[in-house]
Design an enzyme around this catalytic site. Structure first.
Site, PDB file in Angstrom:
ATOM      1  N   ASP A  55      15.693  61.133  30.353  1.00  0.00           N
ATOM      2  CA  ASP A  55      16.959  61.577  29.616  1.00  0.00           C
ATOM      3  C   ASP A  55      16.341  61.786  31.254  1.00  0.00           C
ATOM      4  OD1 ASP A  55      14.910  64.069  30.631  1.00  0.00           O
ATOM      5  OD2 ASP A  55      16.252  65.999  30.193  1.00  0.00           O
ATOM      6  N   SER A  56      15.438  61.193  32.718  1.00  0.00           N
ATOM      7  CA  SER A  56      15.734  61.086  33.529  1.00  0.00           C
ATOM      8  C   SER A  56      16.445  59.669  34.075  1.00  0.00           C
ATOM      9  CB  SER A  56      13.899  60.441  34.427  1.00  0.00           C
ATOM     10  OG  SER A  56      13.448  59.603  33.341  1.00  0.00           O
ATOM     11  N   ASP A  94      13.880  61.094  24.471  1.00  0.00           N
ATOM     12  CA  ASP A  94      14.239  63.165  25.384  1.00  0.00           C
ATOM     13  C   ASP A  94      15.411  63.203  24.811  1.00  0.00           C
ATOM     14  OD1 ASP A  94      12.208  63.931  26.790  1.00  0.00           O
ATOM     15  OD2 ASP A  94      13.281  63.122  28.397  1.00  0.00           O
ATOM     16  N   LYS A 124      11.351  63.707  22.200  1.00  0.00           N
ATOM     17  CA  LYS A 124      10.051  64.582  23.321  1.00  0.00           C
ATOM     18  C   LYS A 124      11.162  65.264  23.460  1.00  0.00           C
ATOM     19  CE  LYS A 124       9.197  64.329  27.603  1.00  0.00           C
ATOM     20  NZ  LYS A 124      10.573  64.373  28.523  1.00  0.00           N
ATOM     21  N   GLU A 126      11.502  69.693  25.980  1.00  0.00           N
ATOM     22  CA  GLU A 126      11.376  70.615  26.858  1.00  0.00           C
ATOM     23  C   GLU A 126      10.803  72.102  26.544  1.00  0.00           C
ATOM     24  OE1 GLU A 126      13.539  70.460  30.706  1.00  0.00           O
ATOM     25  OE2 GLU A 126      13.334  67.919  30.637  1.00  0.00           O
ATOM     26  N   GLU A 192       3.719  68.764  33.455  1.00  0.00           N
ATOM     27  CA  GLU A 192       4.361  68.368  34.802  1.00  0.00           C
ATOM     28  C   GLU A 192       4.136  69.357  36.130  1.00  0.00           C
ATOM     29  OE1 GLU A 192       8.139  66.751  34.377  1.00  0.00           O
ATOM     30  OE2 GLU A 192       9.165  66.880  36.741  1.00  0.00           O
TER      31      GLU A 192
HETATM   32  O1  KIV Z   1      12.389  61.715  31.263  1.00  0.00           O
HETATM   33  C1  KIV Z   1      11.410  61.751  32.332  1.00  0.00           C
HETATM   34  O2  KIV Z   1      11.380  60.942  32.362  1.00  0.00           O
HETATM   35  C2  KIV Z   1      10.411  62.702  31.648  1.00  0.00           C
HETATM   36  C3  KIV Z   1       9.345  62.447  32.280  1.00  0.00           C
HETATM   37  C4  KIV Z   1       9.405  62.481  33.723  1.00  0.00           C
HETATM   38  C5  KIV Z   1       7.935  63.048  31.633  1.00  0.00           C
HETATM   39  O3  KIV Z   1      10.807  63.520  31.386  1.00  0.00           O
END
Ligand code: KIV
Length: 296
Positions: A55-56, A94, A124, A126, A192
């Protein structure tokens, strides 16, 4: 032929799976990078074991100030784009902020949608101890989950910033978070921005691979945001990123050169200009200017 989102690899083709990643515990480190587009996914797929549509993407490609505004629709769109470029690596998408925290049922509904519409093999999410019930719920229903503890950017407001987590007396909390996710069935856990010694201790303690970002070379794998390591995300130079290229600078130089060439009429040059008669045909042809179509 490139894969469709729903069938990311031809049936029977050898594609790395979340179980393969799980089996890498204590072995050759897992190479993981993010990707958000098809061309970048094709490049990353040559080397990576695991590709994360993080989600970056919200901050890196859409200019958002944090990941909090990222939506399911954005993750699906970028997940589909990446799936078209991946043939070998395991693909993880994510879950965006607000799509899984309420109840395990909400998490299942959105995780199933992400997987069905993108072709990703896993999601993924969090959070540690408080997400363990959800991770168990998803894995029991056929959804492989990668956990993410330590600095969890979706909780930036609660954490008071993007600072290192698990220092001093706070180490026990991060340890408990990672252990809870592993016990709940996560196939890997991202660590992280935690101290190196803590990352090493967690790696020794839990039965699934740890994937470090700002953690330790002792983790079972490493992940970086692709735009950070290629120098494409402006002047962002956090301590935990090694810049392997300066593509942002190269792009800026190329654009400046182009502007100068246009202004001085050095571009287009004769070789870029079409003749009035197509060679060998004696007439005009309608050639494409689409990428990859040279024309004549
Ligand atoms: O959103 C993302 O890119 C991440 C990674 C940095 C692990 O969660």
């Amino acid at each position: 032929m490139s894969a469709t989102p729903q069938t990311p690899a031809p049936y029977g083709a050898r594609r790395l799976t979340p179980s393969d990643i799980r089996a890498r515990k204590g072995g050759t480190p897992v190479v993981c990078l993010t990707a958000y587009t098809t061309p970048m996914a094709r490049l990353v797929d040559r080397e990576a074991d695991l590709i994360l549509v993080g989600d970056s993407v919200g901050m890196v490609l859409h200019g958002m100030p944090s990941t909090l505004g990222v939506t399911m629709e954005m993750m699906i769109l970028h997940g589909q784009a990446v799936a078209r470029g991946v043939e070998r690596a395991a693909l993880v998408v994510d879950m965006p902020f607000g799509s899984y925290e309420e109840t395990p049922a909400q998490a299942f509904r959105n995780a199933a949608r992400l997987m069905a519409e993108t072709g990703a093999q896993a999601v993924k999410l969090e959070g540690g101890l408080h997400m363990a019930e959800t991770v168990a719920f998803l894995t029991a229903r056929g959804i492989p989950v990668m956990g993410h503890v330590g600095l969890t950017p979706q909780s930036v407001n609660a954490l008071g910033g993007y600072r290192v987590q698990g220092r001093g007396g706070d180490a026990a909390r991060v340890r408990a978070d990672a252990a809870a996710l592993a016990e709940a069935g996560a196939f890997a856990v991202v660590l992280e921005k935690v101290p190196g010694t803590l990352a090493d201790a967690i790696t020794a303690e839990i039965a699934v691979p740890t994937i470090g970002i700002g953690a330790s070379a002792g983790c079972d794998g490493q992940v970086l945001v692709i735009d950070d390591m290629l120098g494409l995300f402006g002047d962002f130079r956090p301590k935990f990123v090694r810049r392997y290229a300066e593509l942002g600078e190269s792009a800026a130089e190329a654009i400046a050169q182009y502007a100068a060439d246009v202004q001085s009429r050095r571009f287009p040059a004769p070789e870029h200009v079409f003749a009035s008669e197509a060679p060998g045909t004696g007439g005009l042809t309608g050639r494409s200017t689409a990428p990859g179509k040279a024309g004549s």
